[in-house]
Design a protein around this motif. Structure first.
Motif, mmCIF file in Angstrom:
data_model
loop_
_atom_site.group_PDB
_atom_site.id
_atom_site.type_symbol
_atom_site.label_atom_id
_atom_site.label_comp_id
_atom_site.label_asym_id
_atom_site.label_seq_id
_atom_site.Cartn_x
_atom_site.Cartn_y
_atom_site.Cartn_z
ATOM 1 N N ASP A 53 0.830 -1.210 0.000
ATOM 2 C CA ASP A 53 0.000 0.000 0.000
ATOM 3 C C ASP A 53 0.860 1.254 0.000
ATOM 4 N N SER B 263 -1.131 -7.229 -6.431
ATOM 5 C CA SER B 263 -1.499 -6.083 -5.601
ATOM 6 C C SER B 263 -2.794 -5.439 -6.098
ATOM 7 N N ARG C 252 -4.025 -2.749 -5.022
ATOM 8 C CA ARG C 252 -3.782 -1.312 -5.156
ATOM 9 C C ARG C 252 -3.256 -0.985 -6.554
ATOM 10 N N TYR D 76 -5.200 1.169 -9.532
ATOM 11 C CA TYR D 76 -4.515 2.302 -10.153
ATOM 12 C C TYR D 76 -4.403 2.103 -11.668
#
Ligand SMILES: C[S@@+](CC[C@H](N)C(=O)[O-])C[C@H]1O[C@@H](n2cnc3c(N)ncnc32)[C@H](O)[C@@H]1O
Length: 289
Positions: A22, A86, A88, A92
């Motif tokens: 993160d 991931s 995250r 993105y």
């Protein structure tokens, strides 16, 4: 395009050299490094004579999605899927694809490449990976290569780009950092030998042994000088990278100096007019029989 469900499992401890996924430093580092590598290599598929023949493409460990989005921009016929462990990064990457107006041809999925690649047999024309050595231990390669081959059609391409471990920097502090990084990469099982070419020297043999035919390689030297746009990008990746990689170096007992002092010294040395860095990468690719 077909869609694949998100795996329900939570993220688990990773073999990746950055444990805290993160981390904003990591997102920034991967974003800048992605642009730096693609630009310096001369595009997403510089060695392929006719990239437009690849209609279905997978990128394993896609990070911020930069490679996929650039490929989608350059090749309007391509349908592309990126996977990364991931969530995250995946979130993105989706935002970036929307912003680049390529999301109709691009999908991103949270998926662990060290497990099963959740795609049908012979689905892709090209399966790509870049910097996968960051999470692959030496014993992980056979299974992932088998999976990459399984999901590639006969005549399709398996392609991997990996860096040398040491960069050749005129900054002594940075060289001290790279030696510690090489130590941790070796002790954690990522290198086939405790050597700067501990991954790239082994790539062609790995592809050949696991069933790829007509394996070829192309080497790239990424040069960065202080006072240039590239030099600034390099400064940014290192500023974030040295901070982000510290827990990994600590974990494997490879920190052999006052780390904070080394960090400050590296930042100062990268600002000197004479600063220069060379980073070597190798692309290896082969045909799925
Ligand atoms: C060094 S980054 C490279 C990203 C991208 N390939 C590029 O070249 O810009 C490595 C990426 O691998 C991802 N990763 C780590 N372990 C993974 C795993 N087991 N399966 C899939 N992706 C993984 C990380 O989250 C990170 O985004």
């Amino acid at each position: 395009m077909s869609t694949y469900p998100e795996p329900p499992q939570k993220e688990h401890p990773s073999t990746y050299f950055v444990q805290n996924r993160d981390n904003q430093d990591e997102l920034t580092r991967v974003t800048v490094q992605d642009h730096m590598i693609t630009a310096s290599m001369g595009g997403v598929l510089p060695e392929q004579p006719d990239p437009a023949i690849f209609r279905r493409v997978l990128d394993v460990g896609c990070g911020t999605g930069g490679w996929i989005i650039e490929a989608a921009r350059q090749y309007p016929e391509m349908l592309l899927i990126g996977i990364d462990v991931s969530k995250r990064m995946i979130d993105y990457a989706r935002e970036q694809a929307e912003a680049a107006q390529v999301s109709d041809r691009v999908e991103f999925h949270a998926m662990d490449a060290l497990r099963i690649l959740e795609f049908p047999d012979e689905f892709f024309d090209l399966v790509n990976m870049r910097c996968g050595g960051s999470f692959m231990r030496t014993w992980d390669w056979p299974k992932l290569l088998d999976e990459m081959l399984r999901i590639t059609r006969s005549g399709g391409i398996i392609r991997d780009t990996e860096p040398e471990i040491l960069h050749y920097d005129t900054s002594p502090a940075l060289m001290q950092f790279w030696e510690m990084f090489q130590c941790a990469m070796f002790r954690s099982g990522h290198l086939f030998a405790e050597d700067t070419t501990g991954i790239i020297a082994h790539l062609p043999g790995l592809l050949t042994r696991h069933g790829c035919e007509q394996v070829q390689t192309r080497d790239h030297a990424l040069e960065h000088h202080a006072g240039t746009e590239g030099g600034e990008a390099y400064y940014t990746t290192m500023m974030h990278g040295i901070r982000t990689l510290r827990p990994f170096l600590d974990k494997w007992g490879c920190v052999n100096c006052d780390y904070d002092a080394m960090y400050q010294q590296a930042l100062t040395e990268m600002r000197q007019d004479t600063f220069h860095s060379t980073w070597n990468l190798r692309t290896a690719w082969g045909i799925r029989p």
